[in-house]
Structures are given as C-alpha cells and as structure tokens.
Scaffold this motif. Structure first.
Motif, short mmCIF file in Angstrom:
data_model
loop_
_atom_site.label_atom_id
_atom_site.label_comp_id
_atom_site.label_asym_id
_atom_site.label_seq_id
_atom_site.Cartn_x
_atom_site.Cartn_y
_atom_site.Cartn_z
N PRO A 18 2.97 9.74 -0.43
CA PRO A 18 2.59 11.04 0.13
C PRO A 18 1.22 11.49 -0.38
CG PRO A 18 4.83 11.09 -0.71
CD PRO A 18 4.24 9.80 -1.18
N GLN A 19 0.52 12.26 0.46
CA GLN A 19 -0.78 12.80 0.07
C GLN A 19 -0.75 14.32 0.18
OE1 GLN A 19 -4.16 11.02 2.01
NE2 GLN A 19 -3.33 8.94 1.88
N ARG A 20 -1.43 14.96 -0.77
CA ARG A 20 -1.62 16.41 -0.73
C ARG A 20 -3.12 16.66 -0.82
NH1 ARG A 20 2.46 19.71 -4.46
NH2 ARG A 20 2.13 21.17 -2.74
N THR A 211 -2.56 11.77 -4.64
CA THR A 211 -1.61 10.78 -4.14
C THR A 211 -1.42 9.69 -5.18
OG1 THR A 211 -1.12 9.23 -2.34
CG2 THR A 211 -3.43 9.45 -3.00
N TYR A 265 0.56 10.22 5.69
CA TYR A 265 1.72 10.69 4.92
C TYR A 265 1.36 12.04 4.27
CZ TYR A 265 6.14 9.67 2.43
OH TYR A 265 7.44 9.67 1.96
N ASP A 267 1.62 15.55 3.12
CA ASP A 267 2.65 16.55 2.81
C ASP A 267 2.16 17.95 3.16
OD1 ASP A 267 4.68 14.96 2.04
OD2 ASP A 267 4.60 15.44 -0.10
N ASP A 268 0.98 18.31 2.65
CA ASP A 268 0.44 19.63 2.94
C ASP A 268 -1.05 19.66 2.65
OD1 ASP A 268 0.10 19.91 0.19
OD2 ASP A 268 1.87 21.14 -0.08
N VAL A 300 1.18 23.24 6.51
CA VAL A 300 1.95 22.02 6.79
C VAL A 300 1.99 21.84 8.30
CG1 VAL A 300 3.35 22.20 4.70
CG2 VAL A 300 4.13 23.29 6.81
N GLU A 302 4.11 20.36 11.52
CA GLU A 302 5.42 19.94 12.02
C GLU A 302 5.29 19.58 13.49
OE1 GLU A 302 7.58 23.47 11.21
OE2 GLU A 302 7.82 23.04 9.06
#
Length: 323
Positions: A18-20, A211, A265, A267-268, A300, A302
């Motif tokens: 995951p990456q932020r 990440t 990937y 996340d936010d 985020v 969706e």
C-alpha cells in the motif's frame, strides 16, 4: 517553477505494498488574469507597466510547459481612485493611496510603508496613479505595482478570501491559458467581472510517498501524482458534483482514478495547502470549503470517486516554500 514531465502515463504492474501520499505546497505564484487576458497582443516594452505585464506573461507562459496545478480565484474588485491624490506621512515613506472598493466603488484608502530600493537615486519617489497601477519613479528606476500587489505586499487591512472557482493543470502545448484562450476560464471571468477581479494561483506541490514497496518501477510518475492531486482538489473545492464539468469528463476521471488507485495500491492522499509566510491571498474558500489559510484534508478514492474529510492541524508543522 520546476515540474517538467515529458513522459507519458504508463501504468506499472500493481504495487506490491500500500502507498500513502502526502502533498504540500512547494511554490506558489499569483497572476492577475484580467491584466493578461486582454486579447490586445503584447504590451509595449517601452512603458513600465508594459514591461511589468511582459514579465508576468513570460512567467505564466513558462508554466504551460510544466505539470503544475492552478486555482482560478476571484477577489472583490479593487481600483485606485485616480480622481483623488496620494498623501505622505511626516518625515517618512508612509504613502496613503486612495482606492475604490467593490462593484459599488466605495471610497477608501490604504497606507503602505515604502522601502527605498538599492538602485534608487531619489529618497522619495514621484508617484503616478493609474486605475490598476501605482507607478513609483525612484529616479534611476521605475517601479510599477498593481493595486493587488500592494494588498499582497503590505498590511492594508483589506481582508477578503480568495474564492476558488475552478481547479486545473497548467500543462498545455497550445498555451491557451497563458494566451487568454481557455474557454471555461474566460466564461468564469466574464460571469464575475462586474464585482470581482480574477486571478490564477499557480502552485507546485511536493508529493511524498510512504510505502513498504522497494521496487522503483512501482513509483508513480509526476503526471500520475498531479492527476490524483488534481482530482482530490476538484472534489474539495468544487464539491461532489462539479457543475462546470461535463458528464463525459467526470466519467473519464472516475475511470482513470479507479485504475490509478488500483495500480499504485493508493490507500489515501493527505493534502496540506498551508505554508509558512502565506499572505491574505491564500485565504482560500469556495461554496464547498470554508475560508481558511490552511486547508488540510485527507482524500480516499472509492470506485474512482473522491471522498474528503478535514484533518486537525495540531502537531503538523507548516511547510516551507522551496523558491
């Protein structure tokens, strides 16, 4: 401003972790769009105001080659009252300038404390007034300042938020924005010109990635990062259903964002528009965002749709501009 990205948007295999992302302002410049979108050709370089406008045009032209973000903002109409005279403070360089405020042209004044430029040969300048410019003749040099330059540079007491009307990217091979030929921008300018002045606030962002992934091939390009950030800012300032964008554009954006979020990937994304030393022009607001000099929010995605929520600023230091 840096921000060049000549590569295409090539999607990599899905990120292994995951990456932020965190976006902060690295550079910020304001251009008074009304002065540049006149459609009258190049200003006269022999005139001090003409030279000022040519420099502004050259700087804005340069942003068309880079992947930067801009906010189209409006501020209350402000003009210099050329029918009244300036006044000086006793034994000082405090200059009081008469102004007309708003569409109703309410009379007022602003007082600025001038500094003598290093190259000046006059200790006190000769002053010339135009409705949009204060021109200071320091003997060996002419210093033109727009009325909004004065508001940005000095504490004038004329506080008003900059209302964000539209969010976009500067990169454009045709340079339509710099030439005053961007249809949506001109439409918004015309809609508000009776009571407002229109500006382009161009910003370069520093986007950091957190990440556990170690393969550099999984790192998003400048183009990808700016595309994601642009969509987050559109949602924040223009709302969940931007009226100025077609269903085709919104659908394309959703599809692109869904693919990018899955590929990287993501996340936010945390966005912080505050920075140390920001002036009143950076008190941003919109129909969907309250007036603030520091907009800080988490985004985020969706199914390609952005969802934003404010974040408390406590414990988060302001970033420093990298100019």
């Amino acid at each position: 401003m840096p921000g060049d990205d000549t590569t295409g948007q090539v999607l990599t295999p899905r990120s292994s972790a995951p990456q932020r992302w965190t976006a902060t302002v690295a550079e910020s410049k304001c251009y008074w769009y009304d002065l540049l979108a006149t459609g009258t050709g190049l200003p006269d370089f022999r005139d001090p105001v003409g030279r000022y406008l040519r420099r502004q045009q050259f700087a804005l032209d340069g942003t068309m080659e880079k992947r930067l973000l801009y906010f189209l903002v409006t501020r209350p109409r402000l003009r210099i009252d050329t029918q009244r005279a300036v006044s000086w403070g006793f034994f000082s360089l405090k200059l009081t300038v008469p102004v007309l405020i708003g569409a109703e042209e309410r009379k007022g004044t602003i007082t600025i404390d001038l500094d003598v430029p290093f190259d000046a040969t006059y200790k006190k300048p000769l002053v010339q007034l135009q409705d949009r410019f204060l021109i200071l003749n320091w003997g060996s040099m002419m210093e033109p300042l727009s009325i909004h330059d004065l508001v940005q540079r000095y504490d004038t007491g004329l506080d008003a938020p900059s209302t964000v009307r539209y969010v976009g990217q500067t990169r454009d091979a045709a340079g339509k924005l710099a030439k005053g030929e961007c249809t949506i921008v001109n439409r918004l300018r015309e809609a508000h010109r009776a009571d407002s002045d229109t500006f382009l606030m161009v910003q370069r962002f520093d986007i950091q990635v957190q990440t556990a992934a170690t393969d550099m091939a999984e790192e998003a390009s400048v183009r990808t990062r700016v595309d994601v950030l642009e969509n987050a800012l559109i949602r924040y300032f223009e709302g969940p259903a931007p009226r100025l964008r077609s269903e085709v554009e919104l659908g394309t954006r959703r599809e692109t964002m869904e693919e990018l979020v899955d590929t990287y990937y993501l996340d936010d994304l945390t966005v912080d528009l505050g920075f140390a030393g920001a002036d009143g022009f950076h008190d941003l607001a919109s129909e969907h965002a309250p007036a603030s000099r520091r907009h800080l929010f988490r985004c985020v995605f969706e199914e390609g749709r952005a969802r934003v929520e404010p974040i408390a600023a406590a414990g988060r230091p302001l970033s420093e501009l990298k100019e």
